[in-house]
Design an enzyme around this catalytic site. Structure first.
Site, mmCIF file in Angstrom:
data_model
loop_
_atom_site.group_PDB
_atom_site.id
_atom_site.type_symbol
_atom_site.label_atom_id
_atom_site.label_comp_id
_atom_site.label_asym_id
_atom_site.label_seq_id
_atom_site.Cartn_x
_atom_site.Cartn_y
_atom_site.Cartn_z
ATOM 1 N N SER A 118 0.809 -1.222 0.000
ATOM 2 C CA SER A 118 0.000 0.000 0.000
ATOM 3 C C SER A 118 0.841 1.269 0.000
ATOM 4 C CB SER A 118 -0.928 0.035 1.214
ATOM 5 O OG SER A 118 -1.737 -1.096 1.268
ATOM 6 N N HIS A 162 -0.204 4.912 4.042
ATOM 7 C CA HIS A 162 -0.880 5.471 2.865
ATOM 8 C C HIS A 162 -0.559 6.956 2.721
ATOM 9 C CE1 HIS A 162 -4.238 2.234 3.478
ATOM 10 N NE2 HIS A 162 -3.100 1.702 3.071
#
Length: 185
Positions: A118, A162
């Site tokens: 991610s 993220h």
């Protein structure tokens, strides 16, 4: 089933390597701790973890979601950047994101085991957002959504990876742009 040359993009090869790494991870004792980024990075001298954490995942759904987004955006960016520049973007920003995420957990909860692509994928999106201003707010909104919504459902995700990835990718694009401009003049 036959494969054509277009099937062998760097992105598709990264996806294949990530799937193989996940299979290895779930089939070795303590594979997640060995391949994820955690306290063993410092205590056990597992120096490979900032890289291998990008290839290990917390489950098949985690792997599937990440590989789908990588497939979508990675192949698109690779067409414009070329294989070499795309791979540099993926690995440099992914490792930097892993290290900065580890620094975050070092001060917040050192017992976290960071796994997943991610951070590197969000870095790709941050890079894309820098150059595609019309897409910027949508990308930032999407990353905030995938970072906050799972938390509201009680899912343990590394939301900070993220956000860090988005910022690292954006900064990488800035550095790359001005480095290329300097070489021209």
């Amino acid at each position: 089933m036959t494969f054509s040359k277009k099937d062998f993009t760097a992105t598709n090869i990264l996806i294949a390597i990530t799937v193989i790494a996940y299979i290895i991870q779930i089939n070795i004792d303590s594979g997640s701790l060995f391949m994820g980024l955690n306290l063993y990075f410092l205590l056990g001298h597992f120096y490979w973890q900032p890289l291998t954490s990008m290839f290990s995942h917390g489950g098949i759904a985690h792997l599937g979601m990440n590989m789908f987004v990588l497939w979508q955006f990675g192949n698109m960016l690779e067409r414009f950047m070329g294989k070499k520049r795309f791979l540099l973007l993926y690995f440099i920003t992914g490792i930097i994101t892993s290290l900065l995420s580890f620094l975050y957990i070092f001060y917040v909860d050192i017992h976290v085991n960071l796994v997943g692509a991610s951070g590197a994928i969000c870095a790709i999106l941050g890079y894309f957002a820098f150059f595609e201003k019309s897409q910027r707010s949508g990308i930032v909104t999407w990353i905030l959504l995938i970072s906050v919504a799972p938390l509201l459902l009680g899912l343990p995700i590394a939301w900070y990876a993220h956000i860090i990835g988005l910022i690292v990718g954006f900064l990488y694009a800035i550095v790359e742009k001005y480095t290329i401009l300097r070489r021209r003049y």
